[in-house]
Every structure is written in structure tokens, then in C-alpha cells.
Design a protein around this motif. Sequence first.
Motif, PDB file in Angstrom:
ATOM      1  N   LYS A   1       0.860  -1.184   0.000  1.00 30.80           N
ATOM      2  CA  LYS A   1       0.000   0.000   0.000  1.00 30.80           C
ATOM      3  C   LYS A   1       0.892   1.228   0.000  1.00 30.80           C
ATOM      4  N   SER A   2       0.575   2.185  -0.876  1.00 29.01           N
ATOM      5  CA  SER A   2       1.315   3.441  -0.883  1.00 29.01           C
ATOM      6  C   SER A   2       0.437   4.542  -1.444  1.00 29.01           C
ATOM      7  N   ASP A   3       0.822   5.771  -1.146  1.00 29.23           N
ATOM      8  CA  ASP A   3       0.075   6.921  -1.637  1.00 29.23           C
ATOM      9  C   ASP A   3       0.247   7.069  -3.139  1.00 29.23           C
ATOM     10  N   LEU A   4      -0.770   7.659  -3.774  1.00 25.42           N
ATOM     11  CA  LEU A   4      -0.703   8.040  -5.185  1.00 25.42           C
ATOM     12  C   LEU A   4      -0.359   9.519  -5.241  1.00 25.42           C
ATOM     13  N   ARG A   5       0.577   9.857  -6.085  1.00 27.56           N
ATOM     14  CA  ARG A   5       0.924  11.260  -6.311  1.00 27.56           C
ATOM     15  C   ARG A   5       1.598  11.332  -7.676  1.00 27.56           C
ATOM     16  N   GLY A   6       2.012  12.525  -8.055  1.00 30.20           N
ATOM     17  CA  GLY A   6       2.643  12.678  -9.355  1.00 30.20           C
ATOM     18  C   GLY A   6       1.827  13.578 -10.256  1.00 30.20           C
ATOM     19  N   SER A   7       2.461  14.031 -11.321  1.00 28.65           N
ATOM     20  CA  SER A   7       1.824  15.007 -12.194  1.00 28.65           C
ATOM     21  C   SER A   7       0.981  14.373 -13.282  1.00 28.65           C
ATOM     22  N   GLY A   8       1.007  13.055 -13.408  1.00 26.99           N
ATOM     23  CA  GLY A   8       0.225  12.391 -14.442  1.00 26.99           C
ATOM     24  C   GLY A   8      -1.216  12.181 -14.036  1.00 26.99           C
ATOM     25  N   ARG A   9      -2.047  11.857 -15.017  1.00 21.58           N
ATOM     26  CA  ARG A   9      -3.472  11.592 -14.782  1.00 21.58           C
ATOM     27  C   ARG A   9      -3.772  10.101 -14.776  1.00 21.58           C
ATOM     28  N   ILE A  10      -2.752   9.282 -14.990  1.00 20.89           N
ATOM     29  CA  ILE A  10      -2.927   7.819 -14.988  1.00 20.89           C
ATOM     30  C   ILE A  10      -1.766   7.218 -14.200  1.00 20.89           C
ATOM     31  N   ALA A  11      -2.072   6.432 -13.193  1.00 24.15           N
ATOM     32  CA  ALA A  11      -1.049   5.805 -12.358  1.00 24.15           C
ATOM     33  C   ALA A  11      -0.891   4.346 -12.739  1.00 24.15           C
ATOM     34  N   LEU A  12       0.370   3.919 -12.903  1.00 24.82           N
ATOM     35  CA  LEU A  12       0.712   2.512 -13.165  1.00 24.82           C
ATOM     36  C   LEU A  12       1.654   2.062 -12.050  1.00 24.82           C
ATOM     37  N   PRO A  13       1.133   1.599 -10.928  1.00 24.47           N
ATOM     38  CA  PRO A  13       2.007   1.271  -9.789  1.00 24.47           C
ATOM     39  C   PRO A  13       2.882   0.044 -10.017  1.00 24.47           C
ATOM     40  N   LEU A  14       2.321  -1.013 -10.636  1.00 19.67           N
ATOM     41  CA  LEU A  14       3.053  -2.267 -10.759  1.00 19.67           C
ATOM     42  C   LEU A  14       2.410  -3.143 -11.827  1.00 19.67           C
ATOM     43  N   VAL A  15       3.050  -4.270 -12.125  1.00 15.24           N
ATOM     44  CA  VAL A  15       2.528  -5.218 -13.106  1.00 15.24           C
ATOM     45  C   VAL A  15       2.729  -6.621 -12.544  1.00 15.24           C
ATOM     46  N   PHE A  16       1.740  -7.495 -12.786  1.00 15.49           N
ATOM     47  CA  PHE A  16       1.815  -8.886 -12.336  1.00 15.49           C
ATOM     48  C   PHE A  16       2.121  -9.764 -13.544  1.00 15.49           C
ATOM     49  N   LEU A  17       3.094 -10.659 -13.372  1.00 17.07           N
ATOM     50  CA  LEU A  17       3.597 -11.475 -14.476  1.00 17.07           C
ATOM     51  C   LEU A  17       3.586 -12.941 -14.085  1.00 17.07           C
ATOM     52  N   ARG A  18       3.101 -13.795 -14.998  1.00 17.66           N
ATOM     53  CA  ARG A  18       3.184 -15.237 -14.782  1.00 17.66           C
ATOM     54  C   ARG A  18       4.368 -15.772 -15.570  1.00 17.66           C
ATOM     55  N   GLY A  19       5.294 -16.401 -14.864  1.00 20.38           N
ATOM     56  CA  GLY A  19       6.501 -16.898 -15.500  1.00 20.38           C
ATOM     57  C   GLY A  19       6.296 -18.242 -16.170  1.00 20.38           C
ATOM     58  N   ASP A  20       7.349 -18.719 -16.831  1.00 16.37           N
ATOM     59  CA  ASP A  20       7.302 -20.016 -17.490  1.00 16.37           C
ATOM     60  C   ASP A  20       7.109 -21.153 -16.489  1.00 16.37           C
ATOM     61  N   ASP A  21       7.452 -20.903 -15.225  1.00 10.97           N
ATOM     62  CA  ASP A  21       7.261 -21.922 -14.184  1.00 10.97           C
ATOM     63  C   ASP A  21       5.844 -21.926 -13.626  1.00 10.97           C
ATOM     64  N   GLY A  22       4.983 -21.049 -14.179  1.00 10.50           N
ATOM     65  CA  GLY A  22       3.600 -20.985 -13.717  1.00 10.50           C
ATOM     66  C   GLY A  22       3.388 -20.146 -12.469  1.00 10.50           C
ATOM     67  N   LEU A  23       4.467 -19.610 -11.888  1.00 15.60           N
ATOM     68  CA  LEU A  23       4.356 -18.797 -10.673  1.00 15.60           C
ATOM     69  C   LEU A  23       4.139 -17.334 -11.038  1.00 15.60           C
ATOM     70  N   TRP A  24       3.386 -16.650 -10.189  1.00 14.92           N
ATOM     71  CA  TRP A  24       3.110 -15.234 -10.400  1.00 14.92           C
ATOM     72  C   TRP A  24       4.102 -14.388  -9.614  1.00 14.92           C
TER      73      TRP A  24
END
Length: 747
Positions: A620-643
Motif C-alpha cells: 500500500k502506498s500513496d498516489l501522487r505525481g503530475s500524471g493523470r494515470i497511475a501505473l504502480p506495478l505489473v503482475f507477471l506469470r513466468g514459465d514456471d507458472g508462478l506469479w
Amino acid sequence: MDALENLAPENLALESLVIARRLRVPLDVPADAAPGWGETAARQLDAALLSVGFTCSPALLARLAALPGETVVDLGVRVLAAVRGLVGDHVRHNAYFIDFPANVPDTVEFWAGLLREALLDPVTALDPVTALDPVTALDPAAARVRPSTLDLLSLPGYGRYRHTYAELLAAHAELVPLAGDRVTVLEPGGSLEFEARDLYFSLAGSQAPLAAEDLAALRALASFCAEQPEHVPVRENRAVVNEVRLAAGLPLLVDTVTDVLRLACGASGGDVTLAAPTRFRSFRRAERRALLAALDGLPPAKHGDVARHREQWKRLGERLHPHEFPRFPRAAQVFETARGTRRVPGFDSQVEAALSAGRTADAVRLLEHAPGALLRRLDHLLRTCSSPSDVLDAAAGAAGRASGRVLLSLREHLQNRITPAAGRVFVNRYGRAWTTPDGRAPLGGETLERLLALLDEEITRRLPDPGELVVDPGVLDVALPLSGKAVAPGLGMLPRGSLSRVDGELLRFFVHWRQAERRTDYDLSALMLDASYGDPEQVSWTNYSGDFAQYSGDLTDASDGASEFIDVRLAEATRPIIIPMVNIYSGEPFDEAAEAFFGFMTRDAEQEGRPFEPRTVRMKSDLRGSGRIALPLVFLRGDDGLWRVKWLHLYLKGHPRFNQVEGNRVTTSLLVRAIVERDHLRVRYLADLLRAKATAPAAAAATAAAAATATAAATGRTTYIGLEAPAELPPGSRVYTAATLHELIPA
């Protein structure tokens, strides 16, 4: 302080800051403290902490048990408030659909139902603003449905909670506790003075630029701590420390004219980063004398930097009145340069002129006097020079004089030049990012090999002997914090490019915001892509449900706060890339809202509970910045099937109004791909160099405390690197955790 309960009001914020940043509870036990029912109060505090995913360590429980019960209760109230704010449990998280994630209707079906209600309801159901219109008030249907348009915001019941928070709680069972729930351990600390000083010197001595929140914390700590550091490597941090030194009449830490300008801005309540202009206040005569004396002590050769901020220097000269201090002639020359009556060629302009004329050798000779600047331009110099060996020799000489952060940044840059990238990504201090195709000529393999060996040797030389090195495998894929400007502090936060495992069958994003003055509508969305970053799917206010994701409902007014959620069933996910984002549809930007934060939870399939359960919050963290769209992180599933989750900390410019996930899919996918495919320099790199330098064999992380204790006597010291510090490390151990990784960067 005489006792914990007698904390001055201005120190309460510092106590909360120490608890949130270090997960340590400052304790200053008076010598005459009379023990009472402290053990009972400590157990009650521990039970309350467990409800939000925290617990007291055995050492903290023992320290609390020795205090009077009343003192523990007073302290416990403050500790509980601090950790609840850290995890996001200080607000009530309601959901638009009371049974979420169950019984969420189809999007079109839901809208049709609202339209049906709008056509049949009496005029009193109109939006209050529309109802006052004398023309539309005559016809309720006409007020809501105009030819070829449908305004969802005017439909009764849309975008506002239809039930109370108490009704939401009644509709959901208690969370089923599982072993996988997050439990964050709080440790006992020293006195508030000791803990504040430790945090202050850690932030002031950071080799990487700090986030805006950390700069604010540094300013608060600087005014609290009597002792001041003598070495502050980052210039923005130095300006904050100099504010206190100026007020106390201590010598200023300056080595460029811009250091004085930053100090004047900070002392006037302005921006020490110089990104925004400052309205300077009137300075006392002693302050003017100190600032002008600092300028006078710098050689005229450094006045070339004045041109970068010419207008601010002019305004500062109007406040400092340098003509009143004739004994500082070189200070007066600074303002003559700003006004243009004295010309001093800037260093950067000389370098640029030489490069523009094709005189790379001359540029290299100039840059040899500025080792950091030379290494930052090294790629360009190698691509434009006629003799790479001369540039490499200059780089070898500069490596021993540049900062450790510059060396590590260059190391990361060069390892990404080994394999050509599809595109380059640029991120500014506010997290705003953009990409461009990579049209640079490749660097030779022999050149890269020589440079990487040179950097590895120099970085290793600067690292301390760790003694016995203990490393938690979970920290190896965490990116080194080479810059923290775009990373808002919070729970579970890691630097951009870090990778960590995601455990659990259900993934839930959440966003909460509260508007300050005007109606504000944020929209939580999720973009799902295939392995080639194509074939997009999305879940948002325009599409409540997907094959494996569920949206909690759209809220368009946050006068009392609003929360939105997205559930993702990871086992059923048909896309290996999931990108949560927060779009500002209308209203206040992130940094103008009264409150705005994002996070995610993980649960097992059999767990029930409320839409927001603090024990399951992983980040959990605050949202801030000069943009109008926030991209905090991305979730990826690897070749081993783990997220796994990879931290982005990015903001897109977006549009002034009506941002939607459908309108920025291409930009989002390009940016995310550039970050995901970049080879970030991680803790693993420094851990390998430390292992080679260690005087004792490395210990397995599974037995960190035991191994460290067993060999501490033989080695004399122990170094531990991990996401959290284990219990029972031997006294005097050097500990680096997620909160203090910046201390791992060599000077």
C-alpha cells in the motif's frame, strides 16, 4: 522526555514516522517507572495489532510488560494508529455492490436497470443540480435522457454508495485466518531521540535522491535533532540540512553556487529541487551575510551554473542586497552573471559546443574535471570518438572519483547495451515516463567487457568487508534504489524494477481517495495482455466482469471517501500479464486530493471476509505525481507458472478529463514492456561482490540468526541483507532491510 505519555505534540508525528519507516517502537523508559499491569496491556495491544496484520516481537512484549499499564495503553493507541495508517485501515472501505465479489451484475444489465429507474422515478430522484433546472424539472425523463446521449452521472443511484458501511459489514463474514496472512513484526527501539537521529542520518546520508515524502521527513527530523551530519551527498538533501545549519548559525555545506540557491528556496518554503519557481522571503541580515559568505567562498569558475536558473538568481539578489556587503566581491559577481553584465561560459555549454563541432577529444578533456558528468556521457562519447582507447582511459581515471551511485547507474546502463533493446524508456523525477525506439549504434563487445570489469573492480573496492554475510534469497531480485524520487513510501514498497513472488489464489487491487474541494472521480482498471503484450482485455467501469476478474463498481463522488476494488482469480487467468491502473476521470489530481492511495491484497480461495482486510494487504502506498494515470506495478506469470509482481512507479500524462483504460492501452503496453524487459541492477549483484570480499563463509538464510550467532565471535561482525531483519542477530550486526537498502550503495 520524562515519560512516554508526556510526549510533546510536535514529537508525536516523529514517533509515528519512526514506527512507519522502521517498524520500531521508540521506548524511553524512565528510571523511576513503577511496573503495574503492563503485561496485560501489552497482550491486549498485541491482539489489537494482529487484527491489522502486525504483532509485537517477544523483545517488544518484554519491554512493554515492564512499563505501567497506563503508559502501555497510551503508547498502544499511538502505535495502532500508525500501523493502521501504514496499511490503509485508517479509513472505512465500502464497496458499491454490497456483496462484492459476489452478485456483481452484468454491465449492460446494470446500466439498463438504472435507466429504467430514471424513467419511472419521480422528479425528486433527480440529481440535485438537475432538479433545480426549471425546464428539465418539468419532465424527469428529459432531464436524464437526451437525444443520442446518456449521462450516467445524472442517473439516480449511480456512482454513490447505496448502503452504509455497517450494512456492508453485516453482509460479510469475518476473515478466515490462514497461515499465509501477512504478519509484520514490530521491534522495540531506543528513545525517540535515538531513533529519530538514526533515521535522520540514514536519510541525510542517502546516496540516492529521496522521494518528496522522505524530504519532508528529513526536514522534520532536522529540526528535531541537535546533531547535524557533516557529509550529505545528495544536493536536495543537503539543502534541507543547510536550512537547520543556517538557522543555528553553523557553517553551510556548499560546493556549488546552486547549493546556495537550493538553500534559499528551502528556507523560503519553496522547492529545493528547483523544478518550480520560489517566491523568496525577506532574510534577516545574519542570514543574508551567511548566504553571501557561502557564495563568496566559491571560485568564479563555478559561476557558469548561474545561467541554468538565471531568473531565480535575479529574484534572490533582490532579497540578499549584495551591495550592502562589499567584503564579498565574488558573491556580487554571481548576481552580475545572472543579470548578464558579466559573462561566464557554463561547463555544460562548453562540452556541448565541443561535441556539436565534432571535437570529442576536447569534450573528454573538459569532462575529466567532472568525473560524474564524464561517466554519464560515456556511451555518447564512445559512439562519437575516433579513439575509443582514449575515452576508456579517461573513464578509468574518472571511475575512482565518481560517486558509487553513478558507477552503479552506469553498470546497469552498460549491461542493457549487451543485447539491443526494442525501445528506450525515460522516467523523470515525477514518475512520468515515455518510450522511444533505440537508434543508437551498438558498443563493441570488447569495449563493454573492459568497462564492466572496470566498474566491478571499483565497486568491489568501495564495499566494506562484511565479515560473515547472511542474505535472504527473497531480497536478491529487489532492484537497487538508485533513485527514490518517484517511489512514495508505504507498506511493502520496493524500488522500480524489483521482482517478488505473489502467493495466494485471489489477487485484489484497491484504490481509495477523498476529494478536497471538488467532485473527483478516479477509476480503478486492469489491463490484461498476452505474452507478446497484445490481445488486450480489460476490467473497468465499462466492463464489470471478465473471464477471471471482477470489478466492484464505479464511484464518482468522494466527498466522504470512496474505495474501488478488482478481484483476479490467478488460477483461472488466461493472460500472463495483468496491469492495474488508476485513471483520473474527472476532478482533482492525485497530489491535490485530500487522500489517495493504492494497494493490493492476496487471499486463498476459501477465505471470506470484507472487501478490505488489512491482514491480507501486501502493499500500500500513496498516489501522487503530475500524471493523470497511475501505473504502480505489473503482475507477471513466468514459465514456471508462478506469479510475480514487478514494481513500475509510473505515471502517464493522460487527458485533462475522461481518461479510460481503453484510451491508453498502446502507451501502457509499450511502457510496461520496456520496464519488464530491462535488466535492472539488483541486490543480487552487490551480494555477489560482497561474498567475494567476505572474510567468513556466507550463511544460509534459513538459519540466518543461528548461523550469524555461531560465527560472530570468530569473525567479529555480521552483515545481514533481507526484506526484514530476523530476530536474535548478534549485537553489532550490520542490517540492511527493504527500508534501508539505500545504505547499501557505496559512497
